[in-house]
Design an enzyme around this catalytic site. Structure first.
Site, PDB file in Angstrom:
ATOM      1  CE1 TYR A 141      -4.176   1.494   0.248  1.00  0.00           C
ATOM      2  CE2 TYR A 141      -3.625   2.258   2.463  1.00  0.00           C
ATOM      3  CZ  TYR A 141      -4.483   2.239   1.377  1.00  0.00           C
ATOM      4  OH  TYR A 141      -5.654   2.961   1.418  1.00  0.00           O
ATOM      5  CG  HIS A 146      -4.524   4.514  -3.585  1.00  0.00           C
ATOM      6  ND1 HIS A 146      -5.649   4.507  -4.393  1.00  0.00           N
ATOM      7  CD2 HIS A 146      -4.645   3.445  -2.754  1.00  0.00           C
ATOM      8  CE1 HIS A 146      -6.406   3.466  -4.064  1.00  0.00           C
ATOM      9  NE2 HIS A 146      -5.824   2.809  -3.079  1.00  0.00           N
ATOM     10  CD  GLN A 251     -11.282  -2.518  -1.052  1.00  0.00           C
ATOM     11  OE1 GLN A 251     -11.551  -2.267  -2.230  1.00  0.00           O
ATOM     12  NE2 GLN A 251     -10.172  -2.108  -0.485  1.00  0.00           N
ATOM     13  CE1 TYR A 255     -13.463  -1.133   5.085  1.00  0.00           C
ATOM     14  CE2 TYR A 255     -11.132  -1.196   5.613  1.00  0.00           C
ATOM     15  CZ  TYR A 255     -12.334  -0.531   5.615  1.00  0.00           C
ATOM     16  OH  TYR A 255     -12.408   0.729   6.138  1.00  0.00           O
ATOM     17  CB  THR A 370      -3.556   2.251  -5.973  1.00  0.00           C
ATOM     18  OG1 THR A 370      -4.369   1.092  -5.828  1.00  0.00           O
ATOM     19  CG2 THR A 370      -4.038   3.074  -7.152  1.00  0.00           C
TER      20      THR A 370
HETATM   21 MN    MN Z   1      -3.927  -3.080  -4.517  1.00  0.00          MN
END
Ligand code: MN
Length: 435
Positions: A141, A146, A251, A255, A370
């Site tokens: 991450y 992002h 998600q 999550y 991302t």
């Molecule tokens: Mn990802």
């Protein structure tokens, strides 16, 4: 500091493969990425090849048909057998020796050219497979822009959680559903509609992509043995593009507390050519932290990492809807960002992964997370581009998008460019959504 570039990066190098010299190819002689291929439509065994211009060098044929120095035989053997994992396991000195030999073999004055000419196949005549066996897949991450943008959607006052600037966050993904370009089937799952008392089961209505880079681990570490930062650089084989397809509605419901599960493990797509870390040497950048941010803990710090831990890779996402395709409308670029904006380097992510003694193996895949840029032009997912559906983006022809619709084709591309170096590219990875 170790010497990063060598004769294989010389911008003056040209190849006897003409298409490698046109200045626009992703695969000039300075790149030399590895992939696994066979003749399209055949049932021949998969071969390891090297991309050069618009051609592929068949390394099984090349090992048989051309003269090579004696010390290359043990390096060529796993490649000729179609086993990239075994070549990766040989380590960085072997990778570097092979790259030097391939560079010499493809150079304009090569004495091997008359033999190797017979071992080329046009890329257009090939089908590709995953480049190696991917034992495990971990997605990080490291895209702080992002993480901040997504965090703001849910926690406007406190977008980044307190651990973010200290520990490279990641989750264990699933390797069985990693593939190349092709069709991506819209997943079904549980979602909780706003205001609803109970979830429903059905097709995801918030299917998204994530613009990421993937790193292949080359050298293993034994269970219980961490990897120091300098050794981490030597353990990294190369990079590909990675699209971590994500169902945002699944998600959001699933999550917490254990992280992503079915929202992400239905498909992940990578580009077929592994661009080696050595090919990326001219595009290394210093790793720095913004003023006021904590410096990494000592186990994630190192002189080489500070000087050259980051990599300047331009990343792009492109979208073409079915209607755009039917109208002959070219794809629309959704974003452009850069790998060098990542908050953690590859060496830091690998070192952290192994810091508890977790054993990494040749062919393991690490995802960057991302990679968005700081500005609106750099948002690497539709979740960010549409603010979770609040501000749909306009497509040419009058359509709009908050998330991916059936028939949409999403393509990722990447390249490295800087003065004094020849531009190299990653090719592309694309997926078309079907219901
Ligand atoms: Mn990802």
């Amino acid at each position: 500091m170790r010497t990063l570039t060598n004769a294989t990066h010389d911008p003056a190098l040209r190849s006897w493969v003409g298409s490698a010299n046109d200045g626009t190819s992703d695969f000039p002689i300075q790149n030399l990425p590895y992939g696994r291929f066979r003749r399209a439509g055949s049932d021949e065994p998969w071969r390891i090849g090297v991309a050069i211009g618009d051609q592929v060098l068949d390394l099984r044929l090349a090992s048989e048909q051309a003269p090579w120095a004696d010390d290359l035989q043990p390096l060529l053997a796993p490649l000729a057998a179609g086993d990239l994992n075994a070549f990766m396991a040989l380590g960085s000195a072997a990778w570097s020796r092979m790259r030097a030999a391939l560079s010499t073999a493809f150079a304009e004055d090569s004495v091997q050219a008359p033999f190797l000419e017979l071992c080329l196949l046009p890329q257009a005549a090939c089908e590709m497979a995953l480049p190696c066996r991917i034992g495990d897949y971990t997605d990080f991450y490291s895209g702080i822009h992002h993480a901040t943008t997504i965090g703001k959607l849910f926690r406007p006052d406190n977008p980044l959680l307190p651990n973010y600037k200290w520990v490279p966050i990641g989750y264990h993904g699933r390797s069985s559903s990693i593939g190349l370009s092709g069709v991506v089937k819209r997943p079904r799952g549980q979602t909780l509609a706003p205001g609803a008392q109970a979830p429903a089961f059905g097709p995801s209505a918030k299917l998204d992509y994530e613009l990421e880079v993937g790193a292949f681990v080359g050298r293993a570490n034994a269970l219980g043995e961490p990897v120091a930062m300098d050794a981490a650089e030597e353990a990294l084989f190369g990079l590909v593009l990675l699209n971590d397809w994500s169902a945002r509605d699944l998600q959001a419901w699933e999550y917490q507390p254990l992280g992503p599960f079915l929202a992400k493990n239905f498909a992940s797509s990578i580009s077929p050519w592994i661009v080696t870390m050595e090919a990326l040497a001219p595009f290394r950048r210093p790793f720095t932290r913004p003023e006021g941010d904590p410096q990494p803990l000592p186990y994630l710090d190192g002189a080489f990492n500070r000087q050259a831990g980051a990599i300047d890779i331009v990343l792009e996402a492109w979208l073409q809807s079915a209607a755009m395709r039917a109208a002959g409308q070219p794809a629309l670029r959704l974003s452009r960002s850069n790998m060098s904006d990542a908050y953690w380097t590859w060496a830091q992510m690998l070192t952290h992964h192994a810091s508890n003694g977790c054993n990494l193996q040749p062919g393991d895949l690490l995802g960057s997370g991302t990679l968005s840029g700081a500005d609106d032009d750099g948002r690497g997912s539709l979740m960010e581009l549409s603010a979770n559906g609040r501000t749909p983006i306009a497509l040419p022809g009058g359509e709009s998008r908050s998330f991916l619709q059936d028939g949409d084709t999403l393509t990722l591309r990447a390249y490295c460019r800087q003065p004094g170096a020849v531009r190299i590219g990653f090719g592309e990875v694309s997926g078309t959504i079907v219901g």
